[in-house]
Design a protein around this motif. Structure first.
Motif, mmCIF file in Angstrom:
data_model
loop_
_atom_site.group_PDB
_atom_site.id
_atom_site.type_symbol
_atom_site.label_atom_id
_atom_site.label_comp_id
_atom_site.label_asym_id
_atom_site.label_seq_id
_atom_site.Cartn_x
_atom_site.Cartn_y
_atom_site.Cartn_z
ATOM 1 N N ALA A 48 46.988 23.074 6.476
ATOM 2 C CA ALA A 48 45.903 22.361 6.346
ATOM 3 C C ALA A 48 44.985 22.487 7.736
ATOM 4 C CB ALA A 48 46.120 20.943 6.086
ATOM 5 N N HIS A 49 45.780 22.550 8.738
ATOM 6 C CA HIS A 49 45.047 22.735 10.073
ATOM 7 C C HIS A 49 44.510 24.096 10.210
ATOM 8 C CE1 HIS A 49 44.163 22.543 14.367
ATOM 9 N NE2 HIS A 49 44.877 23.549 14.565
ATOM 10 N N GLU A 50 45.148 25.275 9.644
ATOM 11 C CA GLU A 50 44.745 26.711 9.679
ATOM 12 C C GLU A 50 43.513 26.739 8.893
ATOM 13 O OE1 GLU A 50 44.255 30.384 10.853
ATOM 14 O OE2 GLU A 50 45.557 28.835 11.590
ATOM 15 N N ILE A 51 43.207 25.972 7.602
ATOM 16 C CA ILE A 51 42.031 25.972 6.786
ATOM 17 C C ILE A 51 41.007 25.587 7.413
ATOM 18 C CG2 ILE A 51 41.176 25.012 4.781
ATOM 19 C CD1 ILE A 51 44.093 25.406 3.460
ATOM 20 N N ALA A 52 41.112 24.404 8.257
ATOM 21 C CA ALA A 52 40.171 23.497 9.055
ATOM 22 C C ALA A 52 39.521 24.629 10.133
ATOM 23 C CB ALA A 52 40.563 22.484 9.255
ATOM 24 N N THR A 53 40.554 25.142 10.895
ATOM 25 C CA THR A 53 40.519 26.156 11.885
ATOM 26 C C THR A 53 39.499 27.288 11.354
ATOM 27 O OG1 THR A 53 42.096 25.273 13.161
ATOM 28 C CG2 THR A 53 41.157 27.324 13.655
ATOM 29 N N ASP A 54 39.719 27.937 10.284
ATOM 30 C CA ASP A 54 39.131 28.952 9.886
ATOM 31 C C ASP A 54 37.697 28.404 9.341
ATOM 32 O OD1 ASP A 54 41.210 30.493 10.126
ATOM 33 O OD2 ASP A 54 41.976 30.618 8.106
ATOM 34 N N MET A 55 37.708 27.215 8.905
ATOM 35 C CA MET A 55 36.266 26.702 8.455
ATOM 36 C C MET A 55 35.488 26.629 9.736
ATOM 37 S SD MET A 55 35.476 23.791 5.904
ATOM 38 C CE MET A 55 34.004 23.316 5.192
ATOM 39 N N GLU A 56 35.986 25.930 10.649
ATOM 40 C CA GLU A 56 35.314 25.701 11.897
ATOM 41 C C GLU A 56 34.652 27.096 12.552
ATOM 42 O OE1 GLU A 56 35.750 23.887 16.400
ATOM 43 O OE2 GLU A 56 37.574 23.604 14.879
ATOM 44 N N ARG A 57 35.521 27.927 12.537
ATOM 45 C CA ARG A 57 35.208 29.564 13.072
ATOM 46 C C ARG A 57 34.096 29.974 12.312
ATOM 47 N NH1 ARG A 57 39.980 32.027 11.955
ATOM 48 N NH2 ARG A 57 40.842 30.861 13.703
ATOM 49 N N ARG A 58 34.138 29.920 11.092
ATOM 50 C CA ARG A 58 33.144 30.404 10.314
ATOM 51 C C ARG A 58 31.702 29.533 10.556
ATOM 52 N NH1 ARG A 58 37.169 30.985 6.420
ATOM 53 N NH2 ARG A 58 36.764 28.836 5.386
ATOM 54 N N LEU A 59 31.807 28.519 10.609
ATOM 55 C CA LEU A 59 30.825 27.559 10.833
ATOM 56 C C LEU A 59 30.082 27.857 12.233
ATOM 57 C CD1 LEU A 59 28.858 25.332 9.869
ATOM 58 C CD2 LEU A 59 30.430 23.715 10.800
ATOM 59 N N ARG A 60 31.018 28.002 13.211
ATOM 60 C CA ARG A 60 30.405 28.261 14.613
ATOM 61 C C ARG A 60 29.744 29.707 14.571
ATOM 62 N NH1 ARG A 60 31.601 25.020 18.239
ATOM 63 N NH2 ARG A 60 33.537 23.755 18.047
ATOM 64 N N THR A 61 30.001 30.510 13.782
ATOM 65 C CA THR A 61 29.355 31.949 13.402
ATOM 66 C C THR A 61 28.039 31.652 13.028
ATOM 67 O OG1 THR A 61 31.308 32.991 13.153
ATOM 68 C CG2 THR A 61 29.499 34.207 12.443
ATOM 69 N N CYS A 62 27.910 30.743 12.016
ATOM 70 C CA CYS A 62 26.724 30.509 11.334
ATOM 71 C C CYS A 62 25.869 29.668 12.241
ATOM 72 C CB CYS A 62 26.988 29.736 10.003
ATOM 73 S SG CYS A 62 27.584 30.719 8.880
ATOM 74 N N ALA A 63 26.443 28.782 13.189
ATOM 75 C CA ALA A 63 25.571 27.800 13.865
ATOM 76 C C ALA A 63 26.058 27.653 15.194
ATOM 77 C CB ALA A 63 25.599 26.296 13.111
ATOM 78 N N PRO A 64 25.866 28.837 16.127
ATOM 79 C CA PRO A 64 26.641 28.713 17.438
ATOM 80 C C PRO A 64 26.222 27.640 18.483
ATOM 81 C CG PRO A 64 25.141 30.356 17.104
ATOM 82 C CD PRO A 64 25.144 29.835 15.833
ATOM 83 N N LYS A 65 24.927 27.150 18.205
ATOM 84 C CA LYS A 65 24.604 25.918 18.999
ATOM 85 C C LYS A 65 25.209 24.453 18.753
ATOM 86 C CE LYS A 65 20.205 27.771 20.067
ATOM 87 N NZ LYS A 65 18.676 27.501 19.823
ATOM 88 N N LEU A 66 26.122 24.485 17.683
ATOM 89 C CA LEU A 66 27.075 23.234 17.644
ATOM 90 C C LEU A 66 28.017 23.105 18.703
ATOM 91 C CD1 LEU A 66 27.414 23.239 13.675
ATOM 92 C CD2 LEU A 66 25.787 21.804 14.971
ATOM 93 N N ASP A 67 28.028 21.953 19.476
ATOM 94 C CA ASP A 67 28.978 21.959 20.404
ATOM 95 C C ASP A 67 30.502 21.467 19.940
ATOM 96 O OD1 ASP A 67 29.437 22.035 23.307
ATOM 97 O OD2 ASP A 67 29.646 19.701 23.089
ATOM 98 N N ARG A 68 30.204 20.428 19.224
ATOM 99 C CA ARG A 68 31.639 20.123 18.618
ATOM 100 C C ARG A 68 31.583 19.825 17.093
ATOM 101 N NH1 ARG A 68 34.047 14.974 21.028
ATOM 102 N NH2 ARG A 68 35.696 15.843 19.963
ATOM 103 N N ILE A 69 32.696 20.588 16.519
ATOM 104 C CA ILE A 69 32.881 20.206 15.025
ATOM 105 C C ILE A 69 34.037 19.357 14.591
ATOM 106 C CG2 ILE A 69 32.974 21.485 12.911
ATOM 107 C CD1 ILE A 69 31.615 23.924 14.423
ATOM 108 N N LEU A 70 33.859 18.246 14.029
ATOM 109 C CA LEU A 70 35.038 17.679 13.684
ATOM 110 C C LEU A 70 35.177 17.620 11.885
ATOM 111 C CD1 LEU A 70 34.522 14.502 15.778
ATOM 112 C CD2 LEU A 70 35.938 16.377 16.221
ATOM 113 N N ILE A 71 36.205 18.336 11.702
ATOM 114 C CA ILE A 71 36.696 18.544 10.365
ATOM 115 C C ILE A 71 37.551 17.272 9.648
ATOM 116 C CG2 ILE A 71 37.221 20.091 8.332
ATOM 117 C CD1 ILE A 71 35.882 22.238 10.113
#
Length: 85
Positions: A48-71
């Motif tokens: 579950a953690h790996e899925i969330a980490t992958d999703m966070e990585r993809r989101l940061r690629t799309c929106a690099p200005k996001l400082d914090r992402i909590l999933i």
């Protein structure tokens, strides 16, 4: 609206469902996004953690200005569906 589109683009539709409770706030002037999503309740915590980490990585690629992402990953086993569905 644009943020929701970015989150949906970042999700792995095979493993992540029902992104909800999406919030964008600012802490000290920096953007913070948080949301919940449903994943398979049979997965291990590590998976579950790996899925969330992958999703966070993809989101940061799309929106690099996001400082914090909590999933927040919600296991599907906790979701009670009404009878007849």
């Amino acid at each position: 609206r644009r943020l929701m589109l970015l989150v949906h683009q970042a999700q792995d539709s095979d493993q992540v469902a029902n992104v909800h409770d999406l919030r964008l706030t600012h802490m000290g002037g920096t953007p913070l996004v948080s949301f919940h999503c449903i994943i398979d309740g049979e997965l291990s915590l590590a998976a579950a953690h790996e899925i969330a980490t992958d999703m966070e990585r993809r989101l940061r690629t799309c929106a690099p200005k996001l400082d914090r992402i909590l999933i927040h990953t919600d296991p599907s086993a906790l979701i009670v569906m009404p009878e007849g569905n």
